[in-house]
Scaffold this motif. Structure first.
Motif, short mmCIF file in Angstrom:
data_model
loop_
_atom_site.label_atom_id
_atom_site.label_comp_id
_atom_site.label_asym_id
_atom_site.label_seq_id
_atom_site.Cartn_x
_atom_site.Cartn_y
_atom_site.Cartn_z
N GLY A 62 -2.39 1.59 0.18
CA GLY A 62 -1.98 0.53 -0.37
C GLY A 62 -2.32 -0.74 0.79
O GLY A 62 -2.60 -0.51 1.76
N GLU A 88 -1.61 1.06 -3.98
CA GLU A 88 -2.99 0.94 -4.48
C GLU A 88 -3.65 2.22 -4.64
O GLU A 88 -3.16 3.14 -3.70
N SER A 135 4.29 1.25 -9.59
CA SER A 135 3.45 0.17 -9.15
C SER A 135 4.37 -0.85 -8.39
O SER A 135 3.84 -1.81 -7.75
#
Ligand code: 9MR
Length: 469
Positions: A395, A416, A460
């Motif tokens: 990420g 990510e 997320s």
């Protein structure tokens, strides 16, 4: 409540903290994307390590010292380091005009292999101090330069020898490419690049350490020297193109001219002449010495001057921030330290805040005698340099803080997609009684007490890791 439920808490007792160190992985290839280094799992990589520069011929220690011993590579890996800035020398690469030393290239390649086997990424640094042995320094071969010290010219040694008129004349020869000196340097660096281009452990090639502007030096004060830097940038672009021709994927590291270390900004990549450095191949290498502390060490000025260090580091980092903002390339602090451990935190904290990697100057001084060698990272130095840090993040990092006194580590990143979990090295210097970790927005997937903490996101939302003694 939901927040608490998503928090995994793991406590381990001291004896087990490092019982489960995974065996080292070979250093895989890193690539540049914007201002980040990415690994083959698409994770953002942070690099912590040391310099090792051998300044006397044959410039890569043949039997003594870590440059050929796996023992040192293991020692570094054990303390969580994942990079070394390895000095190479133009004089070593091309001892005679136009003639490459293949044995030297083999030696460098061997050292890269030894380090890479322990997961250490190697930045090859074309090193110089004082331009050449001609002035008692190292770097450029004698045959490459015409200037020689003037009869009776005093040589004050490092670092004041940079003010010698004869040496300044010789630097002008370099920048003017007199007798093709830069073309030869380009050939030497291209040969090096070609020799190592199939080695994933090579992080890149740094074109030239601490380049001195020559007789343009006085024009660099008090606000840097745009005219010199324009010429200087052109040299860098040419050398970069030369390397690109033989090793298209290999990152090339650019350093500002060395008045940077005297608190001047760089005018490389200044507008309006936007340079072509956006092809994700160039990284920025800068040094973060405290000028006051260096003056105390090398010029015998009073120690109390170190009081000026925080402000001086602040200025250097503002210059680095400016450069990164206008180029969007990754930056690394490729030298800092040199002496007083009290000033180390100035660099390390700023680097953490920005997710910028570093190389401490320098390993050889901490290894020292066989006695010291048992624990070169003990004491204050180890407390500062051996840090809990995210070596690879699945990420984008948002904030990071490590307290070298207490070992508290707080890290937040936006997850990510990546093909491996976030990997956090847990210092072996800060948790004698074990560590405790809580994760929000994710979970720990490594074995309890592992020295490498693996974290996966559970959604997320940003992932926050809070690790403490
Ligand atoms: O720390 C090094 C010192 O012991 C040497 O006398 C000097 C000259 O070779 O170099 C010092 O290292 C410097 C490095 O090569 C370049 N950047 C600045 C370093 C520390 O001042």
């Amino acid at each position: 409540l939901a927040l608490v439920a998503a928090t995994a808490v793991l406590s381990v007792d001291g004896a087990r903290v490092h019982a489960e160190s995974p065996s080292p992985q070979r250093a895989g290839e890193l690539r540049i994307q914007g201002r980040w280094f990415l690994d083959e799992h698409d994770r953002r990589v942070l690099l912590h390590g040391v310099n090792n520069v051998d300044k006397t011929a044959p410039y890569v220690q043949p039997g003594d010292g870590f440059t050929v011993t796996a023992e040192d590579a293991r020692l570094l890996a054990r303390h969580g380091f994942n990079t070394v800035r390895l000095g190479v020398s133009f004089d070593g690469l091309m001892p005679n005009r136009g003639e490459l030393d293949e044995r030297y290239l083999d030696r460098v390649a061997h050292v890269v292999d030894v380090l890479g086997a322990e997961g250490i990424h190697v930045l090859l640094d074309n090193h110089q101090d004082g331009l050449s042995e001609i002035w008692g320094g190292n770097g450029f071969p004698e045959w490459a330069l015409e200037s020689r010290p003037f009869p009776g010219e005093p040589n004050p040694g490092f670092p004041l020898y940079y003010l010698m008129p004869s040496m300044n004349r010789a630097w002008d020869e370099v920048w003017n490419n007199s007798n093709g000196v830069l073309d030869h340097l380009g050939d030497a660096l291209a040969a090096l690049a070609e020799r190592v281009s199939d080695k994933p452990a090579v992080l890149g090639i740094e074109l030239l350490n601490e380049p001195w502007p020559g007789t343009a030096f006085p024009t660099c004060f008090p606000a840097g020297c745009p005219a010199f830097d324009r010429e200087y940038q052109a040299v860098h672009e040419r050398l970069t193109e030369r390397i690109k021709g033989v090793a298209p994927e290999l990152p090339v590291f650019w350093e500002p001219n060395v008045t940077w270390n005297q608190l001047m900004p760089t005018h490389m990549a200044d507008p309006p002449w936007t340079p072509p450095i956006t092809d994700e191949r160039v990284a920025f290498s800068f040094h973060d010495y405290c000028l006051a502390s260096q003056a105390a060490t090398y010029l015998g000025l009073p120690e109390e001057l170190v009081g000026a260090c925080p402000a001086q580091h602040e200025l250097t980092w503002s210059h680095a921030d400016d450069f990164v903002a206008r180029t969007n390339v990754p930056a690394m602090v490729t030298e800092f330290g040199d002496g007083d451990p009290r000033v180390l935190a100035n660099t390390l904290q700023r680097a953490d805040e920005r997710f910028v990697g570093w190389h401490y100057w320098h390993y050889t001084s901490v290894v020292g005698s066989a006695e010291e060698r048992r624990d070169p990272f003990g004491g204050e130095l180890g407390k500062q340099l051996v840090r809990t840090y995210p070596r690879a993040t699945a990420g984008t990092p948002e904030s990071m803080d490590f307290d070298a006194e207490t070992g508290r580590f707080e890290y937040t990143y936006q997850p990510e997609p990546a093909t491996a979990p976030t990997e956090i090295y847990v210092s072996d210097r800060h948790y004698p009684n074990g560590y405790e970790v809580s994760v929000r927005g994710g979970r720990v997937v490594s074995a309890p007490g592992s020295s490498v903490l693996l974290v996966e996101s559970t959604g997320s939302e940003p992932v926050t890791v809070d690790l403490r003694a």
